[in-house]
Scaffold this active site. Sequence first.
Site, PDB file in Angstrom:
ATOM      1  N   ASP A 191       0.856  -1.182   0.000  1.00  0.00           N
ATOM      2  CA  ASP A 191       0.000   0.000   0.000  1.00  0.00           C
ATOM      3  C   ASP A 191       0.892   1.232   0.000  1.00  0.00           C
ATOM      4  O   ASP A 191       1.705   1.419   0.908  1.00  0.00           O
ATOM      5  CB  ASP A 191      -0.888  -0.037   1.260  1.00  0.00           C
ATOM      6  CG  ASP A 191      -1.732   1.221   1.380  1.00  0.00           C
ATOM      7  OD1 ASP A 191      -2.058   1.809   0.334  1.00  0.00           O
ATOM      8  OD2 ASP A 191      -2.049   1.609   2.521  1.00  0.00           O
TER       9      ASP A 191
ATOM     10  N   ASP B 145      -2.927   2.911  -5.949  1.00  0.00           N
ATOM     11  CA  ASP B 145      -1.823   2.920  -4.989  1.00  0.00           C
ATOM     12  C   ASP B 145      -1.705   1.643  -4.158  1.00  0.00           C
ATOM     13  O   ASP B 145      -1.065   1.641  -3.117  1.00  0.00           O
ATOM     14  CB  ASP B 145      -1.919   4.151  -4.079  1.00  0.00           C
ATOM     15  CG  ASP B 145      -3.188   4.147  -3.247  1.00  0.00           C
ATOM     16  OD1 ASP B 145      -4.022   3.237  -3.438  1.00  0.00           O
ATOM     17  OD2 ASP B 145      -3.347   5.050  -2.416  1.00  0.00           O
ATOM     18  N   GLU B 146      -2.340   0.563  -4.573  1.00  0.00           N
ATOM     19  CA  GLU B 146      -2.091  -0.672  -3.827  1.00  0.00           C
ATOM     20  C   GLU B 146      -2.265  -1.915  -4.705  1.00  0.00           C
ATOM     21  O   GLU B 146      -2.987  -1.891  -5.699  1.00  0.00           O
ATOM     22  CB  GLU B 146      -2.971  -0.765  -2.580  1.00  0.00           C
ATOM     23  CG  GLU B 146      -4.452  -0.828  -2.856  1.00  0.00           C
ATOM     24  CD  GLU B 146      -5.256  -0.982  -1.574  1.00  0.00           C
ATOM     25  OE1 GLU B 146      -5.004  -0.227  -0.611  1.00  0.00           O
ATOM     26  OE2 GLU B 146      -6.126  -1.857  -1.520  1.00  0.00           O
TER      27      GLU B 146
END
Lengths: 400, 365
Positions: free
Chosen positions: A9, A105-106
């Site tokens: 993350d 973003d992960e």
Amino acid sequence: MGRVIFLVDMNAFYISCEMSRNPELKGRPAAVAGDPENRRGIILAANYDARKYAVKTTMTVNEARKLCPGIVLVPPDHDFYELKSREVMKLLSEFTPVIQQNSIDEAWLDVTGCGALFGEPVEMAEKIMNRILNELDLWCSIGISENKFLAKMASEMKKPLGITEVWLKDVPQKIWPLPVGKMYGIGQQTEKKLSELAIFTIGDLARADIKVLRKNFGRYGEEIHRLANGLDFSEVTEFPQHDSKSISRSTTLKNDITDLDFARTILLRLAEEVGEEARRQGCKGKTVSIVIKYSDFQSITRQKSIMPTYLTKDIYNTGAALLEENWNPHRPVRLLGIALANITDENARQLSIFDLPGEGANYRTERLERAMDEIRLRFGKGKITRAKTLELNKKELRKK
Amino acid sequence: MKVICQKEKLAEGINVVQKAVSSKSNIQILEGILIEAGDNFKMTGNDLELAVECFVDAHIERPGAIVINSRMFGEIVRRLPDSDVLIELKDNNTVTIECENSKFNLKGILPEGFPAIPEIEKKNSFKIDQMLLRDMIRQTLFAVCLDENRPILMGSLMEYDGTTLNIVSIDGYRLALRRTTECVGEKPFSVVVPGKALNELVKILEAEPLEVNVVASDNHILFDMGTRKVQSRLLEGKFLNYAGIIPNEFETRLSVRTKELLSAIERAALMITSEDRGHAIKFNVNEERLVITSSTAIGDAHEEVPVEMDGKKLELGFNPRYLTDVLKVVEDEFIEMSFTTNVGPSVIRPVEGRDYDYMVMPVRI
């Protein structure tokens, strides 16, 4: 041997991207804000220096300035974040080919059996974190477990730059005491409904009567019960099979609109995103639907069946026809959406004459649209666009 | 108006013109049949897309015209005894229908509001045998597209190049082409006739060696059979360039007995129920036999058909209906089936001559 799953993350991703290209932002409170000039603009991502002043995502610019008068605000540059995101994914793919990107973003990584190459899970996570830090100048947290759900829960526990293991045996001690709202997959509505059933912690949910959950939530009830017990059998896969089997995009408009032509332009931009996603996954859909939400929050959906397609042209034309049929110039619209549903697996399917190389066929449209996809993938989203959607850049949109 | 005609003839005429009457329309008069007695006794149905006229043998005592509800008129006449029927227009637009011991008074509508059939500017025309035209339409109609998103393909192309008449239908997954040189025309033309109109026309064309005169303008086409006339609106737009799609080079060819292939496919298709629509039957083209298999949750089927084969071995999948639709309308004892690749088109043609080309796209397996 059990599986080993990571969730990587990226911490405060947007603002970290900005800090990586503008070192002046480092060490001082800064944030990416939707519309920094506007007092009512919204904070999209605050760095950790700003968070010390209790600046949070979704706060208005005004509120943030009150809490932290010296905060530096930067407007968002989504193309740049996409680019950085792809760099992150590329780096991750050097560790394992089994990656599922969950958002910009992960991503989940299945690193089962990678021990011989990279050492124990924690060692491997450290290697990933360091490389992201040194090569991309970005921060991340990594959750480690034997399934996707627990890896996600673990990644939330220590931020920034945390590496956390939560194995199945740790669930009663580490997961159950958490409020149910902290559980991945549970939103505000579900949380509220659960609290009415006297379920407040994840442990309450894990011990709840499955019959009661099934009665209140159907199949979803069974799923959250299973997850609360730390069980998740889903695979890490590049293109997860969604139950709904549809690809959709919608947007809330900055101002309510009554202009059909402008609505069409917005629909075209959304259709382009839907088409791009469908082509990427190689999924053709048989149904196009649109959703129109009016200023009074009432909404309608309309759908139409077509020959299976993933072409923006077909999706847009069908959607635009539906929009036209259902357009009421006297009812201002606040949200528009379009979806491609009834998705069939492209590989076991009837071939069409229109796919043949030849005159006036889909073949040329498909080659054109795929070329545009490739340009966007390589050089960023805004690099090539349909001329009609240029007007949208002037009338900026509120992003959903 | 006062006419007398035989019940049989009258019922047949109603049946013909009813093909062009809307069963449900917002405009009441469109649900009616126009009956006119002048020099002849004529009935007309017109739903604005399609118009059908039919002359019926009758003894005309007094001329006149009226529109009566098609469904009611049909129901009554069909049930009348086989005898002479008297149709008389009385005051207040009332129509009296009398036959032996039966008598009906129906409310009619003044004929002035009935839509006139557009006059056709005789730009192009050709003559062809009714039975041949009927067969050609029937043998291509099944491949007309039903998808409203491709309006031009919802009709068949009728194309005359001076010597040959081609009728072509394409639904996106298959193509049906019938050609004949047994027609006489003035000059080349090309029109697209709605599938709906053709579907009615095949029922009206007679299975007898009688001539039909076909006249087309830019917007309409008229099929004139003398006592019966069918006129339809044409579809606007450019038809697919079908000639560019049909391949001429093949990897594999085989000739096979039509009935044997049809039966084998029909049996193999039994494994595919409506639930697994989209499931394909598999063709394995081998030296001297064609192996057709299908496999679903129900079970599996294995069929072997003797063939004469030329070219490479090949394995590919088909939607069985796309093949049976073709094989059911082909009258030749043997056909030639040619394959390109397992993702390219396959073509069914006569072993001799070039009366038809049927092209079918495979299913990826």
